[in-house]
Structure formats: C-alpha cells, structure tokens
Design a protein around this motif. Structure first.
Motif, PDB file in Angstrom:
ATOM      1  N   HIS A 177      -5.314  -0.144  13.417  1.00 24.81           N
ATOM      2  CA  HIS A 177      -4.636   0.991  12.799  1.00 24.81           C
ATOM      3  C   HIS A 177      -5.339   1.535  11.559  1.00 24.81           C
ATOM      4  O   HIS A 177      -5.189   2.702  11.240  1.00 24.81           O
ATOM      5  CB  HIS A 177      -3.188   0.615  12.484  1.00 24.81           C
ATOM      6  CG  HIS A 177      -2.416   0.305  13.729  1.00 24.81           C
ATOM      7  ND1 HIS A 177      -2.148  -0.983  14.128  1.00 24.81           N
ATOM      8  CD2 HIS A 177      -1.907   1.105  14.686  1.00 24.81           C
ATOM      9  CE1 HIS A 177      -1.482  -0.950  15.277  1.00 24.81           C
ATOM     10  NE2 HIS A 177      -1.326   0.298  15.631  1.00 24.81           N
ATOM     11  N   ALA A 178      -6.083   0.737  10.831  1.00 17.88           N
ATOM     12  CA  ALA A 178      -6.865   1.170   9.663  1.00 17.88           C
ATOM     13  C   ALA A 178      -6.079   2.122   8.762  1.00 17.88           C
ATOM     14  O   ALA A 178      -6.515   3.235   8.457  1.00 17.88           O
ATOM     15  CB  ALA A 178      -8.174   1.809  10.126  1.00 17.88           C
ATOM     16  N   PHE A 179      -4.906   1.682   8.314  1.00 15.99           N
ATOM     17  CA  PHE A 179      -4.030   2.522   7.497  1.00 15.99           C
ATOM     18  C   PHE A 179      -4.696   3.010   6.208  1.00 15.99           C
ATOM     19  O   PHE A 179      -4.418   4.110   5.754  1.00 15.99           O
ATOM     20  CB  PHE A 179      -2.743   1.770   7.147  1.00 15.99           C
ATOM     21  CG  PHE A 179      -1.868   1.487   8.331  1.00 15.99           C
ATOM     22  CD1 PHE A 179      -1.262   2.524   9.024  1.00 15.99           C
ATOM     23  CD2 PHE A 179      -1.651   0.192   8.765  1.00 15.99           C
ATOM     24  CE1 PHE A 179      -0.450   2.275  10.117  1.00 15.99           C
ATOM     25  CE2 PHE A 179      -0.833  -0.070   9.860  1.00 15.99           C
ATOM     26  CZ  PHE A 179      -0.235   0.969  10.536  1.00 15.99           C
ATOM     27  N   THR A 180      -5.556   2.206   5.616  1.00 18.47           N
ATOM     28  CA  THR A 180      -6.167   2.586   4.342  1.00 18.47           C
ATOM     29  C   THR A 180      -7.336   3.558   4.515  1.00 18.47           C
ATOM     30  O   THR A 180      -7.894   4.020   3.532  1.00 18.47           O
ATOM     31  CB  THR A 180      -6.648   1.343   3.570  1.00 18.47           C
ATOM     32  OG1 THR A 180      -7.642   0.675   4.355  1.00 18.47           O
ATOM     33  CG2 THR A 180      -5.500   0.403   3.246  1.00 18.47           C
ATOM     34  N   LYS A 181      -7.686   3.855   5.746  1.00 21.61           N
ATOM     35  CA  LYS A 181      -8.828   4.738   6.000  1.00 21.61           C
ATOM     36  C   LYS A 181      -8.407   6.064   6.650  1.00 21.61           C
ATOM     37  O   LYS A 181      -9.221   6.748   7.256  1.00 21.61           O
ATOM     38  CB  LYS A 181      -9.846   4.025   6.881  1.00 21.61           C
ATOM     39  CG  LYS A 181     -10.469   2.817   6.181  1.00 21.61           C
ATOM     40  CD  LYS A 181     -11.499   2.148   7.065  1.00 21.61           C
ATOM     41  CE  LYS A 181     -12.216   1.000   6.419  1.00 21.61           C
ATOM     42  NZ  LYS A 181     -11.548   0.195   5.472  1.00 21.61           N
ATOM     43  N   LEU A 182      -7.149   6.438   6.497  1.00 22.70           N
ATOM     44  CA  LEU A 182      -6.661   7.673   7.106  1.00 22.70           C
ATOM     45  C   LEU A 182      -7.283   8.920   6.482  1.00 22.70           C
ATOM     46  O   LEU A 182      -7.490   9.918   7.162  1.00 22.70           O
ATOM     47  CB  LEU A 182      -5.136   7.763   6.983  1.00 22.70           C
ATOM     48  CG  LEU A 182      -4.335   6.895   7.939  1.00 22.70           C
ATOM     49  CD1 LEU A 182      -2.870   6.885   7.532  1.00 22.70           C
ATOM     50  CD2 LEU A 182      -4.487   7.398   9.356  1.00 22.70           C
ATOM     51  N   SER A 241       0.689   5.152  18.884  1.00 18.12           N
ATOM     52  CA  SER A 241       0.412   3.732  19.054  1.00 18.12           C
ATOM     53  C   SER A 241       1.552   3.064  19.821  1.00 18.12           C
ATOM     54  O   SER A 241       2.721   3.187  19.443  1.00 18.12           O
ATOM     55  CB  SER A 241       0.261   3.047  17.687  1.00 18.12           C
ATOM     56  OG  SER A 241       0.160   1.652  17.856  1.00 18.12           O
ATOM     57  N   LEU A 256      -2.504  -4.236   6.287  1.00 15.33           N
ATOM     58  CA  LEU A 256      -3.692  -3.522   5.817  1.00 15.33           C
ATOM     59  C   LEU A 256      -4.977  -4.003   6.467  1.00 15.33           C
ATOM     60  O   LEU A 256      -5.941  -3.256   6.576  1.00 15.33           O
ATOM     61  CB  LEU A 256      -3.815  -3.631   4.294  1.00 15.33           C
ATOM     62  CG  LEU A 256      -2.681  -2.971   3.513  1.00 15.33           C
ATOM     63  CD1 LEU A 256      -2.940  -3.100   2.020  1.00 15.33           C
ATOM     64  CD2 LEU A 256      -2.500  -1.522   3.904  1.00 15.33           C
ATOM     65  N   ASP A 257      -4.994  -5.244   6.907  1.00 10.19           N
ATOM     66  CA  ASP A 257      -6.203  -5.790   7.528  1.00 10.19           C
ATOM     67  C   ASP A 257      -6.269  -5.523   9.030  1.00 10.19           C
ATOM     68  O   ASP A 257      -7.210  -5.944   9.691  1.00 10.19           O
ATOM     69  CB  ASP A 257      -6.286  -7.306   7.282  1.00 10.19           C
ATOM     70  CG  ASP A 257      -6.413  -7.618   5.802  1.00 10.19           C
ATOM     71  OD1 ASP A 257      -7.023  -6.806   5.084  1.00 10.19           O
ATOM     72  OD2 ASP A 257      -5.884  -8.656   5.376  1.00 10.19           O
ATOM     73  N   ASN A 258      -5.272  -4.830   9.565  1.00 12.20           N
ATOM     74  CA  ASN A 258      -5.215  -4.559  10.993  1.00 12.20           C
ATOM     75  C   ASN A 258      -6.285  -3.538  11.368  1.00 12.20           C
ATOM     76  O   ASN A 258      -6.194  -2.365  11.026  1.00 12.20           O
ATOM     77  CB  ASN A 258      -3.819  -4.022  11.346  1.00 12.20           C
ATOM     78  CG  ASN A 258      -3.629  -3.816  12.821  1.00 12.20           C
ATOM     79  OD1 ASN A 258      -4.543  -3.413  13.521  1.00 12.20           O
ATOM     80  ND2 ASN A 258      -2.418  -4.074  13.288  1.00 12.20           N
ATOM     81  N   PRO A 259      -7.359  -3.968  12.057  1.00 11.01           N
ATOM     82  CA  PRO A 259      -8.464  -3.052  12.359  1.00 11.01           C
ATOM     83  C   PRO A 259      -8.089  -1.966  13.366  1.00 11.01           C
ATOM     84  O   PRO A 259      -8.708  -0.911  13.402  1.00 11.01           O
ATOM     85  CB  PRO A 259      -9.544  -3.973  12.933  1.00 11.01           C
ATOM     86  CG  PRO A 259      -8.803  -5.147  13.472  1.00 11.01           C
ATOM     87  CD  PRO A 259      -7.585  -5.313  12.605  1.00 11.01           C
ATOM     88  N   TRP A 275       0.877  -1.170   0.000  1.00  6.58           N
ATOM     89  CA  TRP A 275       0.000   0.000   0.000  1.00  6.58           C
ATOM     90  C   TRP A 275       0.916   1.221   0.000  1.00  6.58           C
ATOM     91  O   TRP A 275       1.742   1.394   0.891  1.00  6.58           O
ATOM     92  CB  TRP A 275      -0.888  -0.003   1.240  1.00  6.58           C
ATOM     93  CG  TRP A 275      -1.854   1.148   1.283  1.00  6.58           C
ATOM     94  CD1 TRP A 275      -1.720   2.291   1.995  1.00  6.58           C
ATOM     95  CD2 TRP A 275      -3.104   1.251   0.601  1.00  6.58           C
ATOM     96  NE1 TRP A 275      -2.809   3.111   1.792  1.00  6.58           N
ATOM     97  CE2 TRP A 275      -3.674   2.497   0.938  1.00  6.58           C
ATOM     98  CE3 TRP A 275      -3.788   0.410  -0.276  1.00  6.58           C
ATOM     99  CZ2 TRP A 275      -4.899   2.923   0.446  1.00  6.58           C
ATOM    100  CZ3 TRP A 275      -5.020   0.834  -0.763  1.00  6.58           C
ATOM    101  CH2 TRP A 275      -5.558   2.063  -0.406  1.00  6.58           C
TER     102      TRP A 275
END
Length: 192
Positions: free
Chosen positions: A106-111, A123, A101-104, A76
């Motif tokens: 931290h939600a890196f893709t939803k920043l 964190s 990316l699937d780590n709920p 990503w």
C-alpha cells in the motif's frame, strides 16, 4: 492560497456521531454527500474537469484527544485539500497506524499528490466501515483554513469520518466539506 506546512496539522478535536443519532443533519443535497457509501474521490471527480490533491502536511504525530478511540500512540497523519477545477472542496485528514506504514503493497507514506481514496476503494484487503458525521464551528482551525482559502465561513461546516479495516488495524479518514463545496452542491441541487 495562504496554507503552509508550518500550520500542519489543521485537524481539531471534535465529537463524531453515528448519522442515526444526529437529528440535525442538513435536509438537503449535502446530506447525500455526507452519507455516500462509495468513494468520495470518485464522486468528486465526476463533478469537475480537473481533480487535484494538495498535501498540507504528513508526518508522525499523536492523534488529537478523542480522535482515535482505540489508541493514543503516534500515527502517520496526512492532511490534504481535494480541489475541483482549482477550487478546494474538501479538507481530508487521515490517521494511519504505525504498523501499516511498512506495508509495501500500500505504501501509504509515498502517496504524494495521489488521492488515498483510489487506494482505499481498489484494494481487496481494505474494507470500508461505517460513516460518522460532525459539525465544525465557525471559529475553529478548519474555519480559519477555509478563510485562508478565500472561503469565508458563514455557517457551521459538516464533515464525515470513516474507518477502513486492513487486517487487525484501522485507518481513519475524515473529510470536511468547505464552503465552496457546499455552495456548489446546493446550486446543483436547486432546480433552475
């Protein structure tokens, strides 16, 4: 501002060095910014009234040659501009392994337009690593990006890269100081 997601990604392949191995680091206030160990986001916020993040693009891509020494699988990639009072100061490029990316939590893709730096330094499960530095030529893609922001590049650009450890995985964050940032950093460090 003429930047568009059509131009994403802007990052370029470059050789990064440990600061101890670079004898040509700028001997001025910019060096302090390059080697600052705390959150660059927080440091930038102290310099302005309004701090904003503009996402230039984010998507799964294969890293550039030599960019991720541990793997060449797709990651990503997120590229943003960090602006102070409406002026872009820093181009930032982040590489995040697919496994994170699937780590709920931290939600890196939803920043979205939130700064990644806030997450990285708050964190307890993320540990900052060493800083590396690099110079970017005046004819590269980052210089063209700066020019599109009405910031002519008359000298090489300096940047820093840092690994952040999360379990067995690493995120890589590169931050390149744009000409407007260098001008302001130098102006603030010069006695009147």
């Amino acid at each position: 501002m003429n930047v568009t997601s059509v131009s994403f990604p802007y990052g370029e392949s470059i050789q990064w060095y440990s600061p101890e191995n670079r004898h040509d680091l700028p001997e001025n206030a910019l060096k302090d910014w390059l080697l600052a160990t705390g959150s660059l986001t927080e440091k930038l916020k102290r310099e302005c009234d309004e701090f904003t993040v503009t996402v230039l693009g984010e998507h799964v891509h294969t890293p550039l040659a030599g960019e991720c020494p541990h793997a060449q699988q797709p990651m990503w990639i997120r590229e943003v501009l960090l602006s102070l009072d409406g002026t872009p100061w820093v181009f930032a490029r982040t590489l995040i392994p697919q496994q994170l990316l699937d780590n709920p939590i931290h939600a890196f893709t939803k920043l979205g337009n939130r700064p990644l730096g806030e997450l990285l330094f708050t964190s307890e499960s993320i540990t900052p690593g060493n800083i590396e530095v690099a110079q970017f030529e005046t004819c590269g893609s980052l210089a063209r990006l700066a020019t599109s922001l009405d910031q002519p590049v008359n000298d090489t650009l300096w940047g820093r890269r840092r690994y952040f450890n999360l379990g067995a995985e690493q995120l890589i964050v590169s931050e390149i100081f744009l000409p407007a940032a260098v001008k302001q950093i130098m102006a603030k460090s010069t006695p009147s």
